[in-house]
Scaffold this active site. Structure first.
Site, PDB file in Angstrom:
ATOM      1  CG  PHE A 145      -1.851   1.227   1.208  1.00 48.55           C
ATOM      2  CD1 PHE A 145      -2.997   1.227   0.421  1.00 48.55           C
ATOM      3  CD2 PHE A 145      -1.558   2.362   1.947  1.00 48.55           C
ATOM      4  CE1 PHE A 145      -3.834   2.334   0.372  1.00 48.55           C
ATOM      5  CE2 PHE A 145      -2.396   3.480   1.908  1.00 48.55           C
ATOM      6  CZ  PHE A 145      -3.537   3.463   1.121  1.00 48.55           C
ATOM      7  CG  ASP A 229       5.410   3.722   1.766  1.00 51.88           C
ATOM      8  OD1 ASP A 229       5.430   4.371   2.834  1.00 51.88           O
ATOM      9  OD2 ASP A 229       4.386   3.555   1.081  1.00 51.88           O
ATOM     10  CE  LYS A 258      -0.988   5.611   7.824  1.00 50.21           C
ATOM     11  NZ  LYS A 258      -0.678   5.131   6.486  1.00 50.21           N
TER      12      LYS A 258
HETATM   13  C1  LIG Z   1      -0.904   5.399   5.087  1.00 55.61           C
HETATM   14  C2  LIG Z   1       0.113   4.974   4.106  1.00 55.61           C
HETATM   15  C3  LIG Z   1       0.272   5.653   2.882  1.00 55.61           C
HETATM   16  C4  LIG Z   1      -0.629   6.784   2.455  1.00 55.61           C
HETATM   17  O1  LIG Z   1      -0.598   7.866   3.337  1.00 55.61           O
HETATM   18  P1  LIG Z   1      -1.798   8.938   3.306  1.00 55.61           P
HETATM   19  O2  LIG Z   1      -1.359   9.971   4.301  1.00 55.61           O
HETATM   20  O3  LIG Z   1      -3.039   8.220   3.695  1.00 55.61           O
HETATM   21  O4  LIG Z   1      -1.860   9.469   1.941  1.00 55.61           O
HETATM   22  C5  LIG Z   1       1.279   5.218   2.029  1.00 55.61           C
HETATM   23  N1  LIG Z   1       2.082   4.200   2.360  1.00 55.61           N
HETATM   24  C6  LIG Z   1       1.969   3.534   3.524  1.00 55.61           C
HETATM   25  C7  LIG Z   1       2.915   2.429   3.851  1.00 55.61           C
HETATM   26  C8  LIG Z   1       0.964   3.894   4.428  1.00 55.61           C
HETATM   27  O5  LIG Z   1       0.816   3.202   5.563  1.00 55.61           O
END
Ligand SMILES: *Cc1c(COP(=O)(O)O)cnc(C)c1O
Length: 411
Positions: A145, A229, A258
């Site tokens: 994700f 990421d 986050k």
């Molecule tokens: C939450 C998340 C995203 C996206 O972040 P948003 O602030 O919701 O756009 C991307 N990569 C990872 C691993 C995430 O946990």
């Protein structure tokens, strides 16, 4: 302060939300109105132990006095300037974040998906400017994700998020953990590998150190970029500032968001010195990104992680929590398939016969907030300030809800 919206009842607010909010979420019928540490209260005064931390966001818990003061003080000084000018909290934050990540440069934006866009655009532009404009494809992983804008969505490896939004950019998705599969899809058109050190939304699935080191090696061999990421895993949650540190791996580019702002929206792309000129002036930007208010919040978070030793604490408490989860799994192998995670990002994978979403509702009814990840796992991502007592309380509630007398009606 708490009295500001006192005249609205929870029931009225739920009704308004259900009538006017775009219905792309499925909120339960309650309204959270106040938080303190690891606890939150709804409009009816009901208390919950918060093991979601707003999806791994509220790193300092709710209403941490240092964060509250930083935001309030900065709001009264200067909220926004645009990037036509430097601003003090932003410059100090950039220095601190580069130090914490051992990177050279930081670009700030407002969310995780924007941080990913910056990473992907940086990779493309880097190769465009270095005489390899054919390098446009990214290698990503199944069940990953990376966010929901079209670029980040192209990298995301889950049909549930992608369906109906194509065509999406050139990305090859291969099984997470398989170096063989990665090396099988390399060609001259690849610009980068993008990887979560632990797949978060995919169900809290840690990549092995060998796998992550192998990705670094493949990137070096092929001359492409490794994008990490760390939006969910970064900023101390796993017991190191970046989760990749556990494997001794350094990425070329890292996406953060986050936990960085402790609840204030902010994202960041940090990169090595070698990539410092990949996005020249005018090539990328954002109106709000790096604004003084968000920067002051993130700076307060980073300073508090240090002063309270919260990164090491996340590692220690995470090991304690993992021990409790393993013991629970040993007692209940009939309902728990697996427990896994790192630091304060842990998951309980439920037997496939159980309704994970229903169980999240039952836990909430007993006063514990958790999220579902990967369809069948309960994700525990408490604030980094959580204590052993918080973990004990959470485990007691989970144990009760999964107990033989209540599991009859769990599937
Ligand atoms: C939450 C998340 C995203 C996206 O972040 P948003 O602030 O919701 O756009 C991307 N990569 C990872 C691993 C995430 O946990």
């Amino acid at each position: 302060m708490v009295q500001r919206f006192a005249m609205n009842s929870q029931e009225q607010l739920v009704e308004l939300g259900q009538k006017y909010l775009y219905p792309n979420y499925r909120q339960p019928p309650l309204v959270l109105s106040r938080g303190q540490g690891c606890e939150v209260w709804d409009k009816n005064g009901r208390r919950y132990l918060d093991f979601t931390a707003g999806i791994a966001v509220n790193s300092l818990g709710h209403a941490h006095p240092v964060l509250v003061r930083a935001i309030a003080t900065q709001a009264a000084l200067l909220c926004h300037t645009s990037n036509y000018f430097f601003n003090e909290p932003n410059v100090l934050l950039a220095e601190k974040l580069c130090g914490a990540t051992h990177m050279a440069r930081a670009f700030f934006c407002n969310s995780g998906t924007e941080a990913i866009e910056a990473c992907l655009k940086l990779a493309r532009r880097h190769f465009f400017d270095s005489g390899a404009p054919e390098r446009v494809r990214v290698i990503a992983f199944e069940k990953s994700f990376h966010g929901r804008t079209l670029g980040a969505l192209a990298a995301t490896g889950q049909a549930a998020y992608r369906d109906g939004f194509g065509p999406l950019g050139p990305v090859s998705h291969v099984p997470y953990g398989s170096l063989e599969a990665v090396n099988g899809v390399f060609d001259q058109d690849v610009a980068a590998i993008i990887v979560e050190p632990i797949q978060g939304e995919g169900g809290v699935v840690p990549g092995s150190p060998e796998f992550l080191r192998g990705l670094r090696q493949s990137c070096d061999d092929q001359g492409v970029l490794l994008i990490a990421d760390e939006i969910q895993t970064g900023v101390g949650r796993t017991g190191r500032f970046l989760a990749l540190e556990h494997a001794g791996v350094r990425a070329d580019v890292v996406a953060l968001a986050k936990g960085l702002g402790g609840g204030f929206p902010i994202g960041a792309m940090v990169c090595t010195a070698a990539l410092a000129t990949a996005l020249p002036p005018g090539s990328h930007g954002t109106t709000f990104g790096g604004n003084p208010l968000a920067s002051a919040a993130a700076l307060a978070v980073l300073e508090t992680l240090e002063t309270e030793g919260l990164v090491a604490h996340a590692g220690q408490l995470g090991r304690h929590l993992a021990g409790l989860l393993k013991a629970l799994k040993d007692q209940r192998p009939d309902v728990i398939n697996d427990v896994r995670g790192m630091g304060l990002l842990q998951a309980i994978e439920l037997d496939s016969a159980l309704d994970a979403r229903g169980i999240v509702g039952k836990l909430r009814d007993r006063g514990l907030l958790v999220t579902v990840a990967g369809g069948q796992s309960l994700r525990l991502s408490p604030p980094l300030i959580a204590t052993e007592a918080d973990c004990a309380e959470a485990l007691q509630i989970i144990d009760d809800v999964l107990s033989p007398k209540s599991t009859g009606d769990l599937s």
